[in-house]
Design an enzyme around this catalytic site. Structure first.
Site, PDB file in Angstrom:
ATOM      1  N   ASP A   1     -14.388   1.861 -76.772  1.00 58.82           N
ATOM      2  CA  ASP A   1     -14.698   2.411 -75.438  1.00 58.82           C
ATOM      3  C   ASP A   1     -16.156   2.125 -75.062  1.00 58.82           C
ATOM      4  OD1 ASP A   1     -12.229   3.481 -74.740  1.00 58.82           O
ATOM      5  OD2 ASP A   1     -12.645   5.425 -75.659  1.00 58.82           O
TER       6      ASP A   1
ATOM      7  N   LYS B   1      -7.747  10.648 -80.565  1.00 56.83           N
ATOM      8  CA  LYS B   1      -8.911   9.832 -80.938  1.00 56.83           C
ATOM      9  C   LYS B   1      -9.711  10.409 -82.109  1.00 56.83           C
ATOM     10  CE  LYS B   1      -9.627   7.649 -76.425  1.00 56.83           C
ATOM     11  NZ  LYS B   1     -10.582   7.317 -75.362  1.00 56.83           N
TER      12      LYS B   1
HETATM   13  P1  NDP Z   1     -13.569  14.865 -71.834  1.00 54.43           P
HETATM   14  O1  NDP Z   1     -12.626  15.926 -71.417  1.00 54.43           O
HETATM   15  O2  NDP Z   1     -13.841  14.635 -73.277  1.00 54.43           O
HETATM   16  O3  NDP Z   1     -15.005  15.151 -71.142  1.00 54.43           O
HETATM   17  C1  NDP Z   1     -15.095  15.436 -69.772  1.00 54.43           C
HETATM   18  C2  NDP Z   1     -16.562  15.437 -69.364  1.00 54.43           C
HETATM   19  O4  NDP Z   1     -16.610  15.605 -67.940  1.00 54.43           O
HETATM   20  C3  NDP Z   1     -17.378  16.588 -69.965  1.00 54.43           C
HETATM   21  O5  NDP Z   1     -18.683  16.143 -70.200  1.00 54.43           O
HETATM   22  C4  NDP Z   1     -17.346  17.632 -68.834  1.00 54.43           C
HETATM   23  O6  NDP Z   1     -18.464  18.488 -68.852  1.00 54.43           O
HETATM   24  C5  NDP Z   1     -17.455  16.721 -67.627  1.00 54.43           C
HETATM   25  N1  NDP Z   1     -17.000  17.335 -66.394  1.00 54.43           N
HETATM   26  C6  NDP Z   1     -15.738  17.651 -66.036  1.00 54.43           C
HETATM   27  N2  NDP Z   1     -15.713  18.187 -64.798  1.00 54.43           N
HETATM   28  C7  NDP Z   1     -17.007  18.191 -64.370  1.00 54.43           C
HETATM   29  C8  NDP Z   1     -17.643  18.620 -63.163  1.00 54.43           C
HETATM   30  N3  NDP Z   1     -16.952  19.117 -62.147  1.00 54.43           N
HETATM   31  N4  NDP Z   1     -18.996  18.476 -63.053  1.00 54.43           N
HETATM   32  C9  NDP Z   1     -19.708  17.948 -64.084  1.00 54.43           C
HETATM   33  N5  NDP Z   1     -19.167  17.542 -65.248  1.00 54.43           N
HETATM   34  C10 NDP Z   1     -17.831  17.662 -65.384  1.00 54.43           C
HETATM   35  O7  NDP Z   1     -13.041  13.537 -71.140  1.00 54.43           O
HETATM   36  P2  NDP Z   1     -13.353  12.029 -71.569  1.00 54.43           P
HETATM   37  O8  NDP Z   1     -14.806  11.924 -71.846  1.00 54.43           O
HETATM   38  O9  NDP Z   1     -12.381  11.587 -72.597  1.00 54.43           O
HETATM   39  O10 NDP Z   1     -12.998  11.237 -70.243  1.00 54.43           O
HETATM   40  C11 NDP Z   1     -13.839  11.298 -69.106  1.00 54.43           C
HETATM   41  C12 NDP Z   1     -13.426  10.211 -68.147  1.00 54.43           C
HETATM   42  O11 NDP Z   1     -13.678   8.948 -68.755  1.00 54.43           O
HETATM   43  C13 NDP Z   1     -11.945  10.224 -67.795  1.00 54.43           C
HETATM   44  O12 NDP Z   1     -11.831  10.227 -66.391  1.00 54.43           O
HETATM   45  C14 NDP Z   1     -11.395   8.928 -68.337  1.00 54.43           C
HETATM   46  O13 NDP Z   1     -10.465   8.342 -67.474  1.00 54.43           O
HETATM   47  C15 NDP Z   1     -12.637   8.065 -68.415  1.00 54.43           C
HETATM   48  N6  NDP Z   1     -12.550   7.041 -69.462  1.00 54.43           N
HETATM   49  C16 NDP Z   1     -12.631   5.745 -69.057  1.00 54.43           C
HETATM   50  C17 NDP Z   1     -12.547   4.742 -69.966  1.00 54.43           C
HETATM   51  C18 NDP Z   1     -12.626   3.325 -69.478  1.00 54.43           C
HETATM   52  O14 NDP Z   1     -12.392   2.423 -70.290  1.00 54.43           O
HETATM   53  N7  NDP Z   1     -12.966   3.090 -68.233  1.00 54.43           N
HETATM   54  C19 NDP Z   1     -12.404   4.989 -71.417  1.00 54.43           C
HETATM   55  C20 NDP Z   1     -12.382   6.408 -71.752  1.00 54.43           C
HETATM   56  C21 NDP Z   1     -12.437   7.377 -70.790  1.00 54.43           C
HETATM   57  P3  NDP Z   1     -18.502  19.871 -69.707  1.00 54.43           P
HETATM   58  O15 NDP Z   1     -18.757  19.440 -71.133  1.00 54.43           O
HETATM   59  O16 NDP Z   1     -19.603  20.611 -69.112  1.00 54.43           O
HETATM   60  O17 NDP Z   1     -17.134  20.498 -69.516  1.00 54.43           O
END
Ligand code: NDP
Length: 284
Positions: free
Chosen positions: A109, A73
């Protein structure tokens, strides 16, 4: 004489790796079939090393456009001729449209999220709390702000990522934005009208996981949305609904970003009901 028929289909698809668990193809091809379009959506396994060639190939073969998913992306930005305003602010492109041979990057998105939100609440004037500051968090925060949210509060474990996103929203959109540290059992501020889980917490196969929230801070009437598409009914949504909140699942966001992509590629509106039904048969 019978009219001349074209045997060239409109081509679209997705570039990602791993691509095997991406169900978008089922949703988009169901939409094309229902629209009576001779169009295909091909789910392609494309490594980071091959992204540039894949993009050149799509252009050479006259594709109408394609989605980029993990991990392309951000990297795809280098391959594009133009980037839409919100995608530029978010810093990521998940949908590319080929217009007159030029590659235009969009981010559908966050727009998909906002379209889903609009079914229950006008984002204009909303006070939005975004949990998470990764790709989904950035898209949701920026598009909510561009859609007229008054405030955006970014809550994230990693302070640097959370502060960066809050600064970005404050600098590049009309909304006021602030970072809030993710303290244990985080209490949602009373002013919040929309709370979005934009973290990966709750995604299958860890569908039982729940973000670390004080659930009783979710007031009745507040909109609680989850970006997690699988399972669509996350524990967060169940707990929120039990407290009188209005809930939105991640399947709605996924369907709506697909609607936007198809509109950009074909110039026609697909049926979101058909698309959701195709996905519902696969996830959850
Ligand atoms: P990223 O890896 O870019 O970001 C993950 C995020 O989750 C970060 O902010 C991370 O925090 C946080 N995180 C992970 N584990 C924990 C935890 N245990 N407690 C608190 N925060 C946590 O992933 P994406 O943003 O690309 O994707 C996230 C979700 O969004 C995915 O599950 C994906 O399936 C979904 N998604 C859904 C879409 C839809 O159309 N419905 C479109 C795009 C994504 P930190 O920065 O602190 O590590």
């Amino acid at each position: 004489m019978a009219p001349v028929r074209s045997f060239v289909s409109l081509l679209t698809g997705s570039f990602s790796t791993p691509a095997g668990d991406n169900p978008t193809v089922a949703m988009v091809e169901a939409a094309y079939a229902a629209m009576g379009l001779d169009a295909r959506y091909v789910n392609c396994e494309v490594s980071s090393a091959d992204l540039a060639e894949a993009v050149r190939g799509a252009r050479a073969m006259g594709w109408a456009g394609f989605n980029c998913s993990i991990p392309h992306k951000v990297a795809v930005l280098d391959q594009l001729d133009e980037v839409a305003e919100s995608a530029r602010i978010i810093g990521a492109v998940n949908c590319v449209v080929v217009r007159g041979g030029r590659l235009v990057g969009e981010n559908t998105d966050g727009q998909g999220f906002v379209a889903s939100l609009r079914t229950v609440l006008d984002p204009a004037g909303a006070d939005v709390v975004v949990l998470g500051a990764g790709g989904a968090g950035r898209a949701v925060a920026v598009e909510s702000a561009l859609a007229g949210a008054t405030t955006v509060t970014v809550v994230n474990r990693d302070r640097g990522r959370g502060e960066d996103l809050a600064s970005l929203v404050a600098a590049q959109t009309p909304a006021a934005a602030a970072y809030s540290p993710w303290t244990p059992s985080y209490a949602v501020p009373e002013s919040a009208t929309v709370v979005v889980n934009a973290t990966s917490v709750g995604l299958a196969p860890h569908g039982d996981a729940l973000v670390d929230l004080d659930l009783d801070s979710l007031r009745p009437g507040v909109v609680v949305a989850d970006v997690i598409p699988n399972p669509p009914r996350t524990r967060l949504l169940e707990e929120a609904e039990a407290r009188g909140c209005r809930v939105l699942d991640g399947l709605g966001m996924l369907v709506n970003q697909g609607v936007l992509g198809i509109r950009l590629w074909t110039g026609q509106d697909p049926d979101p009901v058909v698309m959701r039904a195709a996905l519902s048969g696969i996830v959850g």
